[in-house]
Scaffold this motif. Structure first.
Motif, PDB file in Angstrom:
ATOM      1  N   LEU A   1      -9.057  42.091 -31.710  1.00 20.44           N
ATOM      2  CA  LEU A   1      -9.487  43.270 -32.464  1.00 20.44           C
ATOM      3  C   LEU A   1      -8.864  43.300 -33.857  1.00 20.44           C
ATOM      4  O   LEU A   1      -9.533  43.664 -34.827  1.00 20.44           O
ATOM      5  CB  LEU A   1      -9.154  44.541 -31.689  1.00 20.44           C
ATOM      6  CG  LEU A   1      -9.896  44.726 -30.354  1.00 20.44           C
ATOM      7  CD1 LEU A   1      -9.380  45.953 -29.621  1.00 20.44           C
ATOM      8  CD2 LEU A   1     -11.398  44.799 -30.555  1.00 20.44           C
TER       9      LEU A   1
ATOM     10  N   ALA B   1     -14.668  41.590 -31.462  1.00 20.46           N
ATOM     11  CA  ALA B   1     -14.729  42.314 -30.193  1.00 20.46           C
ATOM     12  C   ALA B   1     -14.929  41.255 -29.108  1.00 20.46           C
ATOM     13  O   ALA B   1     -16.010  40.682 -28.984  1.00 20.46           O
ATOM     14  CB  ALA B   1     -15.879  43.316 -30.192  1.00 20.46           C
TER      15      ALA B   1
ATOM     16  N   THR C   1     -18.224  43.508 -23.277  1.00 24.63           N
ATOM     17  CA  THR C   1     -17.438  43.285 -24.485  1.00 24.63           C
ATOM     18  C   THR C   1     -16.419  44.401 -24.652  1.00 24.63           C
ATOM     19  O   THR C   1     -16.754  45.579 -24.529  1.00 24.63           O
ATOM     20  CB  THR C   1     -18.374  43.235 -25.719  1.00 24.63           C
ATOM     21  OG1 THR C   1     -19.361  42.218 -25.493  1.00 24.63           O
ATOM     22  CG2 THR C   1     -17.620  42.930 -26.982  1.00 24.63           C
TER      23      THR C   1
ATOM     24  N   VAL D   1     -14.553  46.719 -26.819  1.00 23.92           N
ATOM     25  CA  VAL D   1     -14.753  47.220 -28.180  1.00 23.92           C
ATOM     26  C   VAL D   1     -13.563  48.021 -28.702  1.00 23.92           C
ATOM     27  O   VAL D   1     -13.465  48.258 -29.904  1.00 23.92           O
ATOM     28  CB  VAL D   1     -16.063  48.038 -28.305  1.00 23.92           C
ATOM     29  CG1 VAL D   1     -17.269  47.148 -28.049  1.00 23.92           C
ATOM     30  CG2 VAL D   1     -16.071  49.234 -27.387  1.00 23.92           C
TER      31      VAL D   1
END
Length: 84
Positions: free
Chosen positions: A20, A25, A62, A64
């Motif tokens: 990140l 991501a 994913t 995020v």
């Protein structure tokens, strides 16, 4: 948020933060490849405990975001370490 996490669960947020911070991501499959073993169960557990936010992006799970308290915990671990 549940702060009782296993050793494997503790390692995963450190890797996620690296992605990140780099503007990526990571997918759960990508994290498994990075760590050399399947992390799907650890990712699911961290999601249930409120540590990570996982979304379906183009059919792939994913990561995020990390929860704000999780991010603070990871940053404390990361910057509290001494390099030897």
């Amino acid at each position: 948020m549940d702060f009782n996490i296993t050793a494997e669960e503790q390692r995963l947020p450190l890797v996620i933060v690296g992605h990140l911070d780099a503007g990526n991501a990571p997918t759960v499959d990508g994290l498994s490849a990075d760590l050399g073993h399947d992390v799907h169960s650890a990712a699911l557990s961290l999601r249930r405990k409120g540590w990570i936010l996982v979304r379906d992006v183009n059919g792939r799970d994913t990561v995020v975001a990390l929860a704000p308290m999780a991010l603070q915990a990871v940053r404390s671990l990361r910057y509290g370490r001494r390099e030897t």
